[in-house]
Design an enzyme around this catalytic site. Sequence first.
Site, short mmCIF file in Angstrom:
data_model
loop_
_atom_site.label_atom_id
_atom_site.label_comp_id
_atom_site.label_asym_id
_atom_site.label_seq_id
_atom_site.Cartn_x
_atom_site.Cartn_y
_atom_site.Cartn_z
N ASN A 1 8.69 -5.16 5.49
CA ASN A 1 8.65 -6.35 5.02
C ASN A 1 9.20 -6.61 4.08
O ASN A 1 9.84 -8.15 3.19
CB ASN A 1 7.37 -7.30 5.61
CG ASN A 1 7.06 -7.24 7.24
OD1 ASN A 1 7.84 -7.51 7.37
ND2 ASN A 1 5.74 -7.00 7.54
N VAL A 2 8.27 -5.91 2.91
CA VAL A 2 8.25 -5.81 1.48
C VAL A 2 9.94 -5.48 0.88
O VAL A 2 10.99 -6.27 0.61
CB VAL A 2 7.49 -5.39 0.50
CG1 VAL A 2 7.96 -5.36 -1.02
CG2 VAL A 2 6.00 -5.98 0.88
N GLY A 3 10.65 -4.94 1.68
CA GLY A 3 11.80 -4.31 0.93
C GLY A 3 13.04 -5.06 1.19
O GLY A 3 13.59 -5.81 0.59
N ARG B 1 -1.58 -1.24 3.07
CA ARG B 1 -2.81 -1.25 2.90
C ARG B 1 -2.97 -1.30 4.59
O ARG B 1 -2.83 -2.88 5.05
CB ARG B 1 -3.07 -2.05 2.14
CG ARG B 1 -3.95 -0.96 1.10
CD ARG B 1 -5.14 -1.99 0.23
NE ARG B 1 -4.82 -3.22 -0.51
CZ ARG B 1 -5.32 -4.08 -1.51
NH1 ARG B 1 -6.73 -3.32 -1.20
NH2 ARG B 1 -5.26 -5.52 -1.32
N HIS C 1 -3.39 -3.43 -11.27
CA HIS C 1 -3.00 -4.19 -10.61
C HIS C 1 -4.73 -3.93 -9.44
O HIS C 1 -4.99 -2.94 -8.51
CB HIS C 1 -1.55 -3.16 -9.39
CG HIS C 1 -1.49 -4.38 -8.49
ND1 HIS C 1 -1.31 -5.89 -8.85
CD2 HIS C 1 -1.24 -3.98 -7.31
CE1 HIS C 1 -0.99 -6.75 -7.82
NE2 HIS C 1 -0.99 -4.74 -6.21
#
Length: 311
Positions: free
Chosen positions: A10-12, A81, A174
């Site tokens: 999803n992030v990539g 996570r 972070h």
Amino acid sequence: MKLTVVGAGNVGATVAECVARMDIVQNIALVDINEGVAQGKALDLMEAAPIHGFDTVIEGGADYAITKGSDVTVITAGLPRKPGMSRDDLLAKNAEIVSSVTRSVVDQSPDTTIIVVSNPLDVMTYVAYMESGFPSQRVMGMAGILDTARYRAFLKMELGVSVRDINAMLLGGHGDSMTPLPRFTTVGSQPVTDLIDEARLDEIITRTKKGGGEIVGLMGTSAWYAPGAGAAEMVEAIVKDSKRVLPCAAWVTGQYGLEDMFIGVPVKLGRGGVEEIVELDLNDKETADMKASGEHVREVIGAYENLKAQA
């Protein structure tokens, strides 16, 4: 200019989409251990090009040969996570993944600049730095942009103003150890402390610190829209050589009383990567908070070094 995104999750995929829609690079290589996923998402993005009007060519696959000659590389690979997990719980497995990915990236693109998004962010950036052998200016982590975006979003929700008029800065590690800076937060020309009372502002800051966990609790997995957009903003600053001042995880050498670690600080981003670390004039409390955040990052680095020694 060419961008590589490692990890077609999803992030990539969001990083690739955001950068493609900016139309600022000629090529994007989307790499994933699952070749079909990388190829499928790359094809899907190419089929969106006529709608969005970009000419960037996107190629997907599992072979790092497609990444050759990349100017910027974004590493998103790693386990996400899950509920009940902290970022630090991901340390051992993701360190192994980021180490392997970094070696493969460097082999194909020895002059690339690396942006790490994998968690635990500060230490995964350290891992990429150690494995790459690159100058510290060419390795950085995407964290502060995301944390600051969450903070600004929550302030918008509270005040009902445009995010364009909210200026803010968050430093430090972070996650829960980040260092809030209400003194440096303004809405238009007004200090946020004049608009929100201290107790309510503390609640907003706490929500910001736990912003990632809140989304994990709701969806059962990590966020991707905001992290992907944050990494894309960094890519844009580097590719355009815009010298934007953005909060990123950078290698400190005494700035803010910290050294030999990657931690969130304001940096000037350009074609050379981290071209300057901007030092804000912190008060005693902010300095103490930054020191505490640095101690947490140092602990996780120590845990990584112990794991590496035992391997």
